[in-house]
Design a protein around this motif. Sequence first.
Motif, PDB file in Angstrom:
ATOM      1  N   LEU A  51       0.826  -1.028  -0.041  1.00 28.33           N
ATOM      2  CA  LEU A  51       0.163   0.166  -0.016  1.00 28.33           C
ATOM      3  C   LEU A  51       0.853   1.093   0.153  1.00 28.33           C
ATOM      4  CD1 LEU A  51      -2.982  -0.745   2.506  1.00 28.33           C
ATOM      5  CD2 LEU A  51      -2.724  -1.039  -0.198  1.00 28.33           C
ATOM      6  N   ASP A  52       1.684   1.137   0.788  1.00 29.03           N
ATOM      7  CA  ASP A  52       2.740   2.425   0.948  1.00 29.03           C
ATOM      8  C   ASP A  52       3.211   2.717  -0.519  1.00 29.03           C
ATOM      9  OD1 ASP A  52       2.298   2.790   3.492  1.00 29.03           O
ATOM     10  OD2 ASP A  52       4.213   2.092   4.396  1.00 29.03           O
ATOM     11  N   ASP A  53       3.798   1.935  -1.224  1.00 26.64           N
ATOM     12  CA  ASP A  53       4.390   2.041  -2.397  1.00 26.64           C
ATOM     13  C   ASP A  53       3.347   2.595  -3.527  1.00 26.64           C
ATOM     14  OD1 ASP A  53       6.069   1.878  -4.608  1.00 26.64           O
ATOM     15  OD2 ASP A  53       6.727  -0.177  -4.522  1.00 26.64           O
ATOM     16  N   VAL A  62       0.524   4.066  -2.753  1.00 25.29           N
ATOM     17  CA  VAL A  62       0.082   5.326  -2.445  1.00 25.29           C
ATOM     18  C   VAL A  62       1.138   6.337  -3.187  1.00 25.29           C
ATOM     19  CG1 VAL A  62      -0.292   6.991  -0.465  1.00 25.29           C
ATOM     20  CG2 VAL A  62      -1.268   4.734  -0.677  1.00 25.29           C
ATOM     21  N   ARG A  63       2.292   6.143  -2.669  1.00 21.01           N
ATOM     22  CA  ARG A  63       3.418   6.920  -3.197  1.00 21.01           C
ATOM     23  C   ARG A  63       3.304   7.202  -4.780  1.00 21.01           C
ATOM     24  NH1 ARG A  63       6.576   4.712   0.927  1.00 21.01           N
ATOM     25  NH2 ARG A  63       7.250   3.113  -0.587  1.00 21.01           N
ATOM     26  N   GLY A  64       3.312   5.959  -5.219  1.00 19.29           N
ATOM     27  CA  GLY A  64       3.325   5.812  -6.794  1.00 19.29           C
ATOM     28  C   GLY A  64       2.303   6.835  -7.440  1.00 19.29           C
ATOM     29  N   LEU A  65       0.850   6.373  -6.792  1.00 15.42           N
ATOM     30  CA  LEU A  65      -0.229   7.002  -7.349  1.00 15.42           C
ATOM     31  C   LEU A  65      -0.278   8.628  -7.221  1.00 15.42           C
ATOM     32  CD1 LEU A  65      -2.959   6.901  -8.470  1.00 15.42           C
ATOM     33  CD2 LEU A  65      -3.822   6.421  -6.236  1.00 15.42           C
ATOM     34  N   ALA A  66       0.324   8.937  -6.155  1.00 20.00           N
ATOM     35  CA  ALA A  66       0.596  10.243  -5.797  1.00 20.00           C
ATOM     36  C   ALA A  66       1.552  11.141  -6.917  1.00 20.00           C
ATOM     37  CB  ALA A  66       1.044  10.917  -4.679  1.00 20.00           C
ATOM     38  N   ALA A  67       2.459  10.264  -7.335  1.00 22.28           N
ATOM     39  CA  ALA A  67       3.309  10.925  -8.166  1.00 22.28           C
ATOM     40  C   ALA A  67       3.023  10.774 -10.015  1.00 22.28           C
ATOM     41  CB  ALA A  67       4.961  10.019  -8.480  1.00 22.28           C
ATOM     42  N   LEU A  68       2.009   9.873 -10.184  1.00 20.43           N
ATOM     43  CA  LEU A  68       1.632   9.587 -11.403  1.00 20.43           C
ATOM     44  C   LEU A  68       0.900  10.894 -12.292  1.00 20.43           C
ATOM     45  CD1 LEU A  68      -0.150   6.227 -11.509  1.00 20.43           C
ATOM     46  CD2 LEU A  68       2.030   6.894 -12.243  1.00 20.43           C
ATOM     47  N   PRO A  69       0.293  11.821 -11.649  1.00 19.29           N
ATOM     48  CA  PRO A  69      -0.326  13.248 -12.345  1.00 19.29           C
ATOM     49  C   PRO A  69       1.007  13.905 -12.798  1.00 19.29           C
ATOM     50  CG  PRO A  69      -1.416  12.776 -10.298  1.00 19.29           C
ATOM     51  CD  PRO A  69      -0.294  11.851 -10.324  1.00 19.29           C
ATOM     52  N   VAL A 105       3.062   2.982 -14.207  1.00 22.28           N
ATOM     53  CA  VAL A 105       1.697   2.638 -14.169  1.00 22.28           C
ATOM     54  C   VAL A 105       1.859   0.857 -14.328  1.00 22.28           C
ATOM     55  CG1 VAL A 105      -0.450   2.425 -15.629  1.00 22.28           C
ATOM     56  CG2 VAL A 105       0.553   4.485 -15.179  1.00 22.28           C
ATOM     57  N   THR A 106       2.543   0.456 -15.096  1.00 21.57           N
ATOM     58  CA  THR A 106       2.663  -0.932 -15.060  1.00 21.57           C
ATOM     59  C   THR A 106       3.209  -1.609 -13.819  1.00 21.57           C
ATOM     60  OG1 THR A 106       3.064  -1.060 -17.338  1.00 21.57           O
ATOM     61  CG2 THR A 106       3.769  -2.949 -16.472  1.00 21.57           C
ATOM     62  N   ARG A 107       4.123  -0.819 -13.386  1.00 26.56           N
ATOM     63  CA  ARG A 107       4.751  -1.554 -11.997  1.00 26.56           C
ATOM     64  C   ARG A 107       3.870  -1.272 -10.940  1.00 26.56           C
ATOM     65  NH1 ARG A 107       7.088   0.211  -7.502  1.00 26.56           N
ATOM     66  NH2 ARG A 107       6.479   2.265  -7.608  1.00 26.56           N
ATOM     67  N   LEU A 108       3.083  -0.154 -10.794  1.00 23.44           N
ATOM     68  CA  LEU A 108       2.185  -0.057  -9.619  1.00 23.44           C
ATOM     69  C   LEU A 108       1.091  -1.194  -9.774  1.00 23.44           C
ATOM     70  CD1 LEU A 108       1.860   3.716  -9.327  1.00 23.44           C
ATOM     71  CD2 LEU A 108       3.031   2.041  -7.923  1.00 23.44           C
ATOM     72  N   GLY A 116      -6.062  -1.953  -1.458  1.00 20.57           N
ATOM     73  CA  GLY A 116      -5.309  -2.126  -2.442  1.00 20.57           C
ATOM     74  C   GLY A 116      -5.931  -2.219  -3.858  1.00 20.57           C
ATOM     75  N   PHE A 117      -7.073  -2.901  -3.773  1.00 24.03           N
ATOM     76  CA  PHE A 117      -7.701  -3.031  -5.035  1.00 24.03           C
ATOM     77  C   PHE A 117      -8.407  -1.541  -5.491  1.00 24.03           C
ATOM     78  CE2 PHE A 117      -7.775  -7.652  -4.447  1.00 24.03           C
ATOM     79  CZ  PHE A 117      -7.331  -8.128  -5.503  1.00 24.03           C
ATOM     80  N   ALA A 118      -8.486  -0.886  -4.300  1.00 22.85           N
ATOM     81  CA  ALA A 118      -9.489   0.406  -4.662  1.00 22.85           C
ATOM     82  C   ALA A 118      -8.250   1.468  -5.130  1.00 22.85           C
ATOM     83  CB  ALA A 118      -9.828   1.210  -3.367  1.00 22.85           C
ATOM     84  N   LEU A 119      -7.195   1.332  -4.566  1.00 17.59           N
ATOM     85  CA  LEU A 119      -6.040   2.243  -5.237  1.00 17.59           C
ATOM     86  C   LEU A 119      -5.818   1.806  -6.653  1.00 17.59           C
ATOM     87  CD1 LEU A 119      -3.912   2.328  -2.157  1.00 17.59           C
ATOM     88  CD2 LEU A 119      -4.980   4.289  -3.190  1.00 17.59           C
ATOM     89  N   LYS A 120      -5.588   0.419  -7.053  1.00 18.22           N
ATOM     90  CA  LYS A 120      -5.280   0.010  -8.442  1.00 18.22           C
ATOM     91  C   LYS A 120      -6.672   0.566  -9.203  1.00 18.22           C
ATOM     92  CE  LYS A 120      -2.351  -4.039  -8.187  1.00 18.22           C
ATOM     93  NZ  LYS A 120      -1.977  -5.462  -8.462  1.00 18.22           N
ATOM     94  N   ALA A 121      -7.811   0.635  -8.902  1.00 20.31           N
ATOM     95  CA  ALA A 121      -8.613   1.034  -9.458  1.00 20.31           C
ATOM     96  C   ALA A 121      -8.643   2.424 -10.043  1.00 20.31           C
ATOM     97  CB  ALA A 121     -10.102   0.522  -8.853  1.00 20.31           C
TER      98      ALA A 121
END
Length: 244
Positions: A36-38, A40-47, A200-203, A213-218
């Motif tokens: 989850l931490d990874d 969350v950090r990755g999702l925050a950086a994607l934009p 994106v692929t890595r996350l 976890g599934f919510a973040l991936k969604a």
Amino acid sequence: MIVDAPRRTFLKHLASAGTVAPLLGALPAQAGGDSLDDIVRGLAALPTLEQAYFDASDAVIDLKDTYKVGRPFRPKELAWSLTPNVRYQHASYIEPDGDRYSFISGASIERLRTDPELSTGRLFGEGDRILVHGGNDQSLTEAGRQFWAGEDAKGRAQAKSIVDAYDRWKSDCQTYADGIGLTAALALEKETSETFKGEVTRLLALPVSTLQGFALKAKIVRDFDDDAADGLLEELAIFSEAII
């Protein structure tokens, strides 16, 4: 199989579940080996990564417009015409002035580079036989052999001049692209695209086994990669079967 509209709706609600505090508060913060931490950090950086890619792509679009009207014209040696010695196809190309002209096709030029197609024929073996255009294999007199040998030489010389003119033009075009920054912009676009899509692929490949976890991936699928929806649904289905 879930059709597109219900699938999007389901993923939208699943993504939204990740922001519903009461629901998440009732679940363990991390379980089953979630990253989850990874995520969350990755999702925050994607934009930021996505915007860098968009900015690079916009720069390429602008520079391609500049290139289109400023690059060198094709030389007259590449203009299509009926010739007695070399066979090639023609194609229509738009030149920097905005008009369309007929030139020797790029595919034909590459063919001329390695194997010129001569309209008159080509000598084989010891030169006493020739395959005349049309497929007729004929025996030749010495005078005939010398004539066709001369035609063959003319054709090969003409083919070489066409290829040389094309290579000079391509080199001039590359020099112009370098000069206006298009080459560097294309490299940056490729780099930012690979960085963004790779993240994106890595996350999405990170293991999850909780609703969070599934919510973040969604969220990632919904906002950054619709094409990954089927894979996420399959992953969720496998997870559901394992716990039922």
